[in-house]
Design a protein around this motif. Structure first.
Motif, PDB file in Angstrom:
ATOM      1  N   ALA A   1       0.827  -1.217   0.000  1.00  0.00           N
ATOM      2  CA  ALA A   1       0.000   0.000   0.000  1.00  0.00           C
ATOM      3  C   ALA A   1       0.855   1.258   0.000  1.00  0.00           C
ATOM      4  CB  ALA A   1      -0.930  -0.006   1.209  1.00  0.00           C
TER       5      ALA A   1
ATOM      6  N   PRO B   1      -5.454  10.265  -5.981  1.00  0.00           N
ATOM      7  CA  PRO B   1      -6.636   9.462  -6.292  1.00  0.00           C
ATOM      8  C   PRO B   1      -7.023   8.527  -5.154  1.00  0.00           C
ATOM      9  CG  PRO B   1      -4.918   9.169  -7.970  1.00  0.00           C
ATOM     10  CD  PRO B   1      -4.340  10.006  -6.890  1.00  0.00           C
ATOM     11  N   SER B   2      -8.243   8.093  -5.175  1.00  0.00           N
ATOM     12  CA  SER B   2      -8.721   7.109  -4.215  1.00  0.00           C
ATOM     13  C   SER B   2      -7.857   5.854  -4.291  1.00  0.00           C
ATOM     14  CB  SER B   2     -10.177   6.793  -4.565  1.00  0.00           C
ATOM     15  OG  SER B   2     -10.649   5.806  -3.714  1.00  0.00           O
ATOM     16  N   GLY B   3      -7.457   5.345  -3.146  1.00  0.00           N
ATOM     17  CA  GLY B   3      -6.637   4.136  -3.110  1.00  0.00           C
ATOM     18  C   GLY B   3      -5.152   4.400  -3.229  1.00  0.00           C
ATOM     19  N   SER B   4      -4.749   5.674  -3.250  1.00  0.00           N
ATOM     20  CA  SER B   4      -3.315   5.969  -3.442  1.00  0.00           C
ATOM     21  C   SER B   4      -2.494   5.814  -2.162  1.00  0.00           C
ATOM     22  CB  SER B   4      -3.129   7.372  -4.030  1.00  0.00           C
ATOM     23  OG  SER B   4      -3.744   8.355  -3.235  1.00  0.00           O
ATOM     24  N   GLY B   5      -3.161   5.677  -1.011  1.00  0.00           N
ATOM     25  CA  GLY B   5      -2.426   5.410   0.230  1.00  0.00           C
ATOM     26  C   GLY B   5      -2.433   6.566   1.228  1.00  0.00           C
TER      27      GLY B   5
HETATM   28  P1  ADP Z   1      -6.698   6.487   0.060  1.00  0.00           P
HETATM   29  O1  ADP Z   1      -6.914   6.988   1.446  1.00  0.00           O
HETATM   30  O2  ADP Z   1      -5.667   7.260  -0.701  1.00  0.00           O
HETATM   31  O3  ADP Z   1      -7.974   6.399  -0.723  1.00  0.00           O
HETATM   32  P2  ADP Z   1      -5.986   4.026   1.384  1.00  0.00           P
HETATM   33  O4  ADP Z   1      -4.793   4.412   2.176  1.00  0.00           O
HETATM   34  O5  ADP Z   1      -7.264   3.904   2.110  1.00  0.00           O
HETATM   35  O6  ADP Z   1      -6.129   5.013   0.138  1.00  0.00           O
HETATM   36  O7  ADP Z   1      -5.712   2.660   0.687  1.00  0.00           O
HETATM   37  C1  ADP Z   1      -4.540   2.395  -0.077  1.00  0.00           C
HETATM   38  C2  ADP Z   1      -4.616   0.979  -0.604  1.00  0.00           C
HETATM   39  O8  ADP Z   1      -4.477   0.072   0.472  1.00  0.00           O
HETATM   40  C3  ADP Z   1      -5.934   0.666  -1.293  1.00  0.00           C
HETATM   41  O9  ADP Z   1      -5.663  -0.169  -2.407  1.00  0.00           O
HETATM   42  C4  ADP Z   1      -6.695  -0.078  -0.241  1.00  0.00           C
HETATM   43  O10 ADP Z   1      -7.596  -0.989  -0.820  1.00  0.00           O
HETATM   44  C5  ADP Z   1      -5.598  -0.790   0.512  1.00  0.00           C
HETATM   45  N1  ADP Z   1      -5.960  -1.005   1.929  1.00  0.00           N
HETATM   46  C6  ADP Z   1      -6.174  -0.039   2.840  1.00  0.00           C
HETATM   47  N2  ADP Z   1      -6.466  -0.575   4.039  1.00  0.00           N
HETATM   48  C7  ADP Z   1      -6.442  -1.914   3.886  1.00  0.00           C
HETATM   49  C8  ADP Z   1      -6.653  -3.031   4.752  1.00  0.00           C
HETATM   50  N3  ADP Z   1      -6.937  -2.871   6.053  1.00  0.00           N
HETATM   51  N4  ADP Z   1      -6.528  -4.265   4.225  1.00  0.00           N
HETATM   52  C9  ADP Z   1      -6.207  -4.451   2.920  1.00  0.00           C
HETATM   53  N5  ADP Z   1      -5.999  -3.441   2.048  1.00  0.00           N
HETATM   54  C10 ADP Z   1      -6.109  -2.196   2.521  1.00  0.00           C
END
Ligand code: ADP
Ligand code: MG
Length: 255
Positions: free
Chosen positions: A31, A50-54
């Motif tokens: 991640a 973007p969404s999912g960027s961490g």
């Molecule tokens: P953002 O806040 O930028 O939208 P996130 O930090 O929530 O992104 O998530 C980054 C990536 O890590 C995404 O692909 C998400 O699906 C994955 N992810 C986040 N938390 C978890 C978790 N607890 N278990 C598995 N994958 C996770």
């Protein structure tokens, strides 16, 4: 980096947060990889991407809600490690405001603000109450102090969440999309509260896509994509002339 002769910009040694070569995995999925970020005292950073960027994962690692798998995180001079027993010592210094307000529904507004200072900071009831009322006044919601969260609007609840975090007198405030669950007419009151906090000198990392807010208060905009920091710049430069295609695409979608 070098020390600045004048002005109130922090020198590097005054960093509240230092993140170096950070890696975070969820199972086989990486991640965050090789994330480097330092936040100086009084600095305001807007984190976007973007969404999912961490973005959430990064600020959750800084607050030690998530444990990282590689690299270092130092908060107020203390390195976060697996072996850390006193997580509260970090959480005391790091205030966090989430998209969902996360107030305790069974406690009144003022009690929501008193709980952690009494439990974690050891304040007496009277001291905690005085501090809570003072900060509720600051976010202009002290007249609602005896109500319960369910009786307040979303914008009011989010301002309470900000006051509650401030009651711990944190060194840094982390915001994770604090306005994205709000009805449009309530966004401004929360952003105004955050702008005031910024002007008071609080060190802040804000995940937000509110670009007007970013232009107004950010010292730096940090753009993330696919688990890494792709670009960093002052807001004027970032919005006018992003240097990567990924940032251009992102800005094209949100503006
Ligand atoms: P953002 O806040 O930028 O939208 P996130 O930090 O929530 O992104 O998530 C980054 C990536 O890590 C995404 O692909 C998400 O699906 C994955 N992810 C986040 N938390 C978890 C978790 N607890 N278990 C598995 N994958 C996770
Ligand atoms: Mg997120």
């Amino acid at each position: 980096m070098h020390q600045l002769a004048a002005g109130n910009k922090p020198e590097p040694s005054a960093s509240i947060v230092v993140v170096e070569k950070l890696v975070k995995r969820f199972g086989h999925f990486t991640a965050l990889s090789d994330v480097n970020l330092s936040v100086g005292a009084g600095e305001k950073i807007v984190l976007c991407g973007p969404s999912g960027s961490g973005k959430s994962t990064l600020i959750r690692c800084i607050n030690h809600i998530e444990k990282h798998d590689g690299g270092r995180i130092v908060v107020d001079g203390v390195e976060l490690t697996d072996r850390m027993t006193d997580v509260n010592s970090i959480r005391r210094e790091v205030g966090m405001v989430f998209q969902s307000f996360n107030l305790f529904p069974h406690l009144s507004i003022v009690e929501n603000c008193m709980l952690a200072p009494m439990k974690v900071r050891g304040l007496s009831r009277a001291e905690a109450q005085e501090r809570a009322i003072g900060l509720l006044r600051k976010v202009r919601i002290h007249d609602q102090a005896d109500k319960y969260p369910g009786q307040l609007s979303g914008g009011q609840q989010q301002r309470v969440a900000i006051a509650r975090a401030l009651c711990m007198q944190p060194k840094i405030m982390l915001f994770d999309e604090p306005t994205s669950a709000l009805d449009p007419e309530m966004v401004k009151e929360v952003l105004d509260t955050m702008v005031e906090l910024a002007r008071d000198g609080m060190t802040m990392v804000c995940v937000t896509h509110e670009m007007g807010f970013a232009r107004e208060i950010a010292d730096r905009v940090v753009f993330m994509d696919r688990g890494t920091i792709v670009e960093e710049a002052d807001p004027e430069t970032f919005f006018r002339a992003p240097s990567t295609e990924r940032a251009k695409d992102f800005l094209g979608q949100i503006i």
